[in-house]
Design a protein around this motif. Sequence first.
Motif, PDB file in Angstrom:
ATOM      1  N   LEU A 211      35.314  30.147  60.917  1.00  0.00           N
ATOM      2  CA  LEU A 211      35.832  29.941  59.562  1.00  0.00           C
ATOM      3  C   LEU A 211      36.642  31.133  59.095  1.00  0.00           C
ATOM      4  CD1 LEU A 211      33.195  28.015  57.449  1.00  0.00           C
ATOM      5  CD2 LEU A 211      35.022  27.172  58.884  1.00  0.00           C
ATOM      6  N   TYR A 212      36.297  32.335  59.590  1.00  0.00           N
ATOM      7  CA  TYR A 212      37.052  33.527  59.201  1.00  0.00           C
ATOM      8  C   TYR A 212      38.514  33.399  59.631  1.00  0.00           C
ATOM      9  CZ  TYR A 212      38.138  38.457  58.382  1.00  0.00           C
ATOM     10  OH  TYR A 212      38.682  39.623  57.916  1.00  0.00           O
ATOM     11  N   ALA A 213      38.746  32.694  60.724  1.00  0.00           N
ATOM     12  CA  ALA A 213      40.114  32.487  61.194  1.00  0.00           C
ATOM     13  C   ALA A 213      40.938  31.701  60.176  1.00  0.00           C
ATOM     14  CB  ALA A 213      40.104  31.768  62.543  1.00  0.00           C
ATOM     15  N   CYS A 214      40.272  30.946  59.326  1.00  0.00           N
ATOM     16  CA  CYS A 214      40.959  30.202  58.262  1.00  0.00           C
ATOM     17  C   CYS A 214      41.160  31.152  57.081  1.00  0.00           C
ATOM     18  CB  CYS A 214      40.142  28.999  57.816  1.00  0.00           C
ATOM     19  SG  CYS A 214      39.720  27.856  59.133  1.00  0.00           S
ATOM     20  N   GLY A 215      42.209  31.903  57.128  1.00  0.00           N
ATOM     21  CA  GLY A 215      42.485  32.876  56.075  1.00  0.00           C
ATOM     22  C   GLY A 215      42.791  34.253  56.597  1.00  0.00           C
ATOM     23  N   ALA A 216      42.547  34.496  57.889  1.00  0.00           N
ATOM     24  CA  ALA A 216      42.857  35.797  58.478  1.00  0.00           C
ATOM     25  C   ALA A 216      44.378  35.963  58.569  1.00  0.00           C
ATOM     26  CB  ALA A 216      42.217  35.913  59.857  1.00  0.00           C
ATOM     27  N   GLN A 217      44.880  37.097  58.070  1.00  0.00           N
ATOM     28  CA  GLN A 217      46.309  37.348  58.057  1.00  0.00           C
ATOM     29  C   GLN A 217      46.699  38.359  59.142  1.00  0.00           C
ATOM     30  OE1 GLN A 217      48.020  35.474  55.743  1.00  0.00           O
ATOM     31  NE2 GLN A 217      45.996  34.659  55.237  1.00  0.00           N
ATOM     32  N   GLU A 218      47.968  38.376  59.492  1.00  0.00           N
ATOM     33  CA  GLU A 218      48.443  39.266  60.549  1.00  0.00           C
ATOM     34  C   GLU A 218      48.279  40.741  60.184  1.00  0.00           C
ATOM     35  OE1 GLU A 218      52.407  38.267  61.596  1.00  0.00           O
ATOM     36  OE2 GLU A 218      51.886  36.301  62.443  1.00  0.00           O
ATOM     37  N   ASP A 219      48.288  41.055  58.894  1.00  0.00           N
ATOM     38  CA  ASP A 219      48.170  42.458  58.483  1.00  0.00           C
ATOM     39  C   ASP A 219      46.721  42.933  58.404  1.00  0.00           C
ATOM     40  OD1 ASP A 219      47.260  41.120  56.252  1.00  0.00           O
ATOM     41  OD2 ASP A 219      48.705  41.978  54.855  1.00  0.00           O
ATOM     42  N   GLY A 220      45.775  42.080  58.833  1.00  0.00           N
ATOM     43  CA  GLY A 220      44.369  42.476  58.841  1.00  0.00           C
ATOM     44  C   GLY A 220      43.599  42.071  57.607  1.00  0.00           C
ATOM     45  N   THR A 221      44.284  41.549  56.601  1.00  0.00           N
ATOM     46  CA  THR A 221      43.599  41.084  55.398  1.00  0.00           C
ATOM     47  C   THR A 221      43.069  39.670  55.618  1.00  0.00           C
ATOM     48  OG1 THR A 221      45.616  40.193  54.410  1.00  0.00           O
ATOM     49  CG2 THR A 221      45.095  42.509  53.950  1.00  0.00           C
TER      50      THR A 221
ATOM     51  N   PRO B 251      41.014  37.628  47.037  1.00  0.00           N
ATOM     52  CA  PRO B 251      42.069  38.192  47.885  1.00  0.00           C
ATOM     53  C   PRO B 251      41.516  39.321  48.755  1.00  0.00           C
ATOM     54  CG  PRO B 251      42.840  37.928  45.629  1.00  0.00           C
ATOM     55  CD  PRO B 251      41.375  37.659  45.611  1.00  0.00           C
ATOM     56  N   ASP B 252      41.851  39.289  50.024  1.00  0.00           N
ATOM     57  CA  ASP B 252      41.377  40.273  50.994  1.00  0.00           C
ATOM     58  C   ASP B 252      39.854  40.377  50.966  1.00  0.00           C
ATOM     59  OD1 ASP B 252      41.488  42.071  53.042  1.00  0.00           O
ATOM     60  OD2 ASP B 252      42.129  43.765  51.821  1.00  0.00           O
ATOM     61  N   GLY B 253      39.203  39.219  50.991  1.00  0.00           N
ATOM     62  CA  GLY B 253      37.744  39.167  50.949  1.00  0.00           C
ATOM     63  C   GLY B 253      37.125  39.213  52.335  1.00  0.00           C
ATOM     64  N   GLY B 254      35.819  38.939  52.380  1.00  0.00           N
ATOM     65  CA  GLY B 254      35.088  39.043  53.638  1.00  0.00           C
ATOM     66  C   GLY B 254      34.679  37.695  54.199  1.00  0.00           C
ATOM     67  N   LYS B 255      33.960  37.759  55.300  1.00  0.00           N
ATOM     68  CA  LYS B 255      33.567  36.535  55.997  1.00  0.00           C
ATOM     69  C   LYS B 255      32.153  36.082  55.665  1.00  0.00           C
ATOM     70  CE  LYS B 255      34.111  38.532  60.023  1.00  0.00           C
ATOM     71  NZ  LYS B 255      34.176  38.856  61.466  1.00  0.00           N
ATOM     72  N   TYR B 256      31.446  36.811  54.774  1.00  0.00           N
ATOM     73  CA  TYR B 256      30.031  36.518  54.533  1.00  0.00           C
ATOM     74  C   TYR B 256      29.751  36.004  53.116  1.00  0.00           C
ATOM     75  CZ  TYR B 256      29.694  39.206  58.815  1.00  0.00           C
ATOM     76  OH  TYR B 256      29.866  39.648  60.102  1.00  0.00           O
ATOM     77  N   ASP B 257      30.473  36.499  52.129  1.00  0.00           N
ATOM     78  CA  ASP B 257      30.254  36.132  50.729  1.00  0.00           C
ATOM     79  C   ASP B 257      30.416  34.622  50.559  1.00  0.00           C
ATOM     80  OD1 ASP B 257      30.360  35.725  47.988  1.00  0.00           O
ATOM     81  OD2 ASP B 257      32.208  36.857  47.688  1.00  0.00           O
ATOM     82  N   GLY B 258      29.322  33.952  50.223  1.00  0.00           N
ATOM     83  CA  GLY B 258      29.352  32.503  50.033  1.00  0.00           C
ATOM     84  C   GLY B 258      29.172  31.743  51.326  1.00  0.00           C
TER      85      GLY B 258
ATOM     86  N   GLU C  68      26.018  45.473  54.570  1.00  0.00           N
ATOM     87  CA  GLU C  68      26.085  46.848  55.059  1.00  0.00           C
ATOM     88  C   GLU C  68      26.859  47.747  54.084  1.00  0.00           C
ATOM     89  OE1 GLU C  68      24.824  48.109  58.395  1.00  0.00           O
ATOM     90  OE2 GLU C  68      23.608  46.443  57.673  1.00  0.00           O
ATOM     91  N   GLU C  69      26.254  48.887  53.765  1.00  0.00           N
ATOM     92  CA  GLU C  69      26.815  49.863  52.825  1.00  0.00           C
ATOM     93  C   GLU C  69      26.957  49.290  51.412  1.00  0.00           C
ATOM     94  OE1 GLU C  69      27.303  52.933  53.644  1.00  0.00           O
ATOM     95  OE2 GLU C  69      27.292  52.887  55.838  1.00  0.00           O
ATOM     96  N   GLY C  70      26.408  48.108  51.185  1.00  0.00           N
ATOM     97  CA  GLY C  70      26.541  47.474  49.873  1.00  0.00           C
ATOM     98  C   GLY C  70      27.941  46.951  49.593  1.00  0.00           C
ATOM     99  N   ILE C  71      28.755  46.805  50.643  1.00  0.00           N
ATOM    100  CA  ILE C  71      30.160  46.414  50.465  1.00  0.00           C
ATOM    101  C   ILE C  71      30.300  44.895  50.466  1.00  0.00           C
ATOM    102  CG2 ILE C  71      32.460  46.470  51.523  1.00  0.00           C
ATOM    103  CD1 ILE C  71      31.715  49.222  52.661  1.00  0.00           C
ATOM    104  N   SER C  72      31.052  44.376  49.487  1.00  0.00           N
ATOM    105  CA  SER C  72      31.370  42.953  49.435  1.00  0.00           C
ATOM    106  C   SER C  72      32.707  42.782  48.732  1.00  0.00           C
ATOM    107  CB  SER C  72      30.270  42.179  48.712  1.00  0.00           C
ATOM    108  OG  SER C  72      30.516  40.786  48.795  1.00  0.00           O
ATOM    109  N   HIS C  73      33.223  41.555  48.723  1.00  0.00           N
ATOM    110  CA  HIS C  73      34.573  41.296  48.205  1.00  0.00           C
ATOM    111  C   HIS C  73      35.562  42.220  48.912  1.00  0.00           C
ATOM    112  CE1 HIS C  73      33.860  38.988  44.179  1.00  0.00           C
ATOM    113  NE2 HIS C  73      33.399  38.355  45.223  1.00  0.00           N
ATOM    114  N   SER C  74      35.438  42.338  50.211  1.00  0.00           N
ATOM    115  CA  SER C  74      36.244  43.264  50.985  1.00  0.00           C
ATOM    116  C   SER C  74      36.309  42.804  52.440  1.00  0.00           C
ATOM    117  CB  SER C  74      35.631  44.666  50.929  1.00  0.00           C
ATOM    118  OG  SER C  74      36.136  45.503  51.942  1.00  0.00           O
ATOM    119  N   ARG C  75      37.406  43.127  53.114  1.00  0.00           N
ATOM    120  CA  ARG C  75      37.517  42.800  54.538  1.00  0.00           C
ATOM    121  C   ARG C  75      36.450  43.543  55.361  1.00  0.00           C
ATOM    122  NH1 ARG C  75      43.165  45.784  55.942  1.00  0.00           N
ATOM    123  NH2 ARG C  75      43.543  45.361  53.743  1.00  0.00           N
ATOM    124  N   TYR C  76      35.886  44.608  54.778  1.00  0.00           N
ATOM    125  CA  TYR C  76      34.895  45.415  55.488  1.00  0.00           C
ATOM    126  C   TYR C  76      33.454  44.933  55.258  1.00  0.00           C
ATOM    127  CZ  TYR C  76      39.026  48.337  55.738  1.00  0.00           C
ATOM    128  OH  TYR C  76      40.298  48.783  55.956  1.00  0.00           O
TER     129      TYR C  76
END
Length: 416
Positions: free
Chosen positions: A15-25, A85-92, A378-386
């Motif tokens: 599912l992450y592939a649905c939205g993955a951009q060439e610039d890494g976002t 925008p430029d979110g992650g693969k886990y949130d939701g 991890e690291e408490g990070i969300s709403h992020s590609r990381y």
Amino acid sequence: MEVDAKKVTERLEELYACGAQEDGTHTRMAYSDEDVKAREIFQGYFREIGIPVRMDEAGNLIARLEGEEPDLPAIMMGSHLDTVPDGGKYDGVVGCMAGLGVCEALVKAGKRLRHPLEVIVFTDEEGFRFGSGLLGSGAICGEDLGISENDLDMYGQTRKKVFKNYGITVENVAKAKIDPASVHCFIELHVEQGGTLYKNRIPVGIVSSIAGVSRYEVQIQGQANHAGSTMMEDRKDALVTAARFISEVPNVVKRLGGQYTVATVGTIKVAPNSVNVIPGSCTFHLEIRDQSADVMKKIEEELYTYVKKLCDEAQETLSWEHISYHEPAPMAEEVKSAIEKAVKKLDVDYTVLPSGAFHDSLLMTRVFPTGMIFVPSEEGISHSRYEFTKEEDIRRGCDVLLETVLLLDNMEIEHK
């Protein structure tokens, strides 16, 4: 009987592939082609195991695994697939995949619950495209969504056009409302979107409530003047007054709030906004979040009193407008109890904690007995590609969800 966590993580990658951009976002915006593609893939997972999926009038996807007593109210699970925008693969997405995994485990084991089991993918949880979220859960709960066909999204497209391409209409969205009597309870598994579990190395969190939120627009009116020829003692600098106020916000929260109380000034605008002009006005937005409405009110009163004093001393004018409010949303005691019994039975370390972030469960608590399970980010990070959650943590969360469902299937739950 257990959820196949490896398959869950593999599907997260798909599912992450649905939205993955060439610039890494990565962006899978609600109603977008990427969102539609992800939803089609998700529906395909259910069809593979013989579970039908339907789309309701608000665009919510609902998969239903019938129980031995189909007339009983349904146990519901789910979350959302759309991202910021430029979110992650886990949130939701973890919550949706966990619901799928629970159904798959039951089918594989030949186990039928008494109650029907439903998995929901809510429409437009994030809300950044039109500026307001929780559309799918709001429709299910019968909320007044305040939407119009003429609403414009961030690209200037009307809601009517965007909805038509998605297969829904503004006119019919309200028909997605669900009769509370048809729902036994709702459970949402989600990454924490904070650092409590990660910092304390605790694998599972049982959510006590979702924080209430109060937002205010504050304007301080001073006097614009020449930055070079106006002496310091003659100035009415609105930005200086605002800065004094903003620097005091953390101190007030520390004094009057608790461990999870937060307050933020997230926007600020000055006028005339010129390097050689003293700011004549400053407008900013203040947000206060806590599990207690009383605590939020006390902080509001203290901050208002303080900024009013600053403005009076500076001979400046204050405008303070309360622009929005969401009540704190406590989880249902019966559902929380079932989750706690599940983690104890599985011998998993856990803690009870609030959610400072909004989720679809915020609205679901108003109508249905609701509970939430958190797994670490991890690291408490969300709403992020990381954003990242370990497969082992996902596995434990899925196991807790499955065990909770099995317990709830044999529990009586009091509705509001």
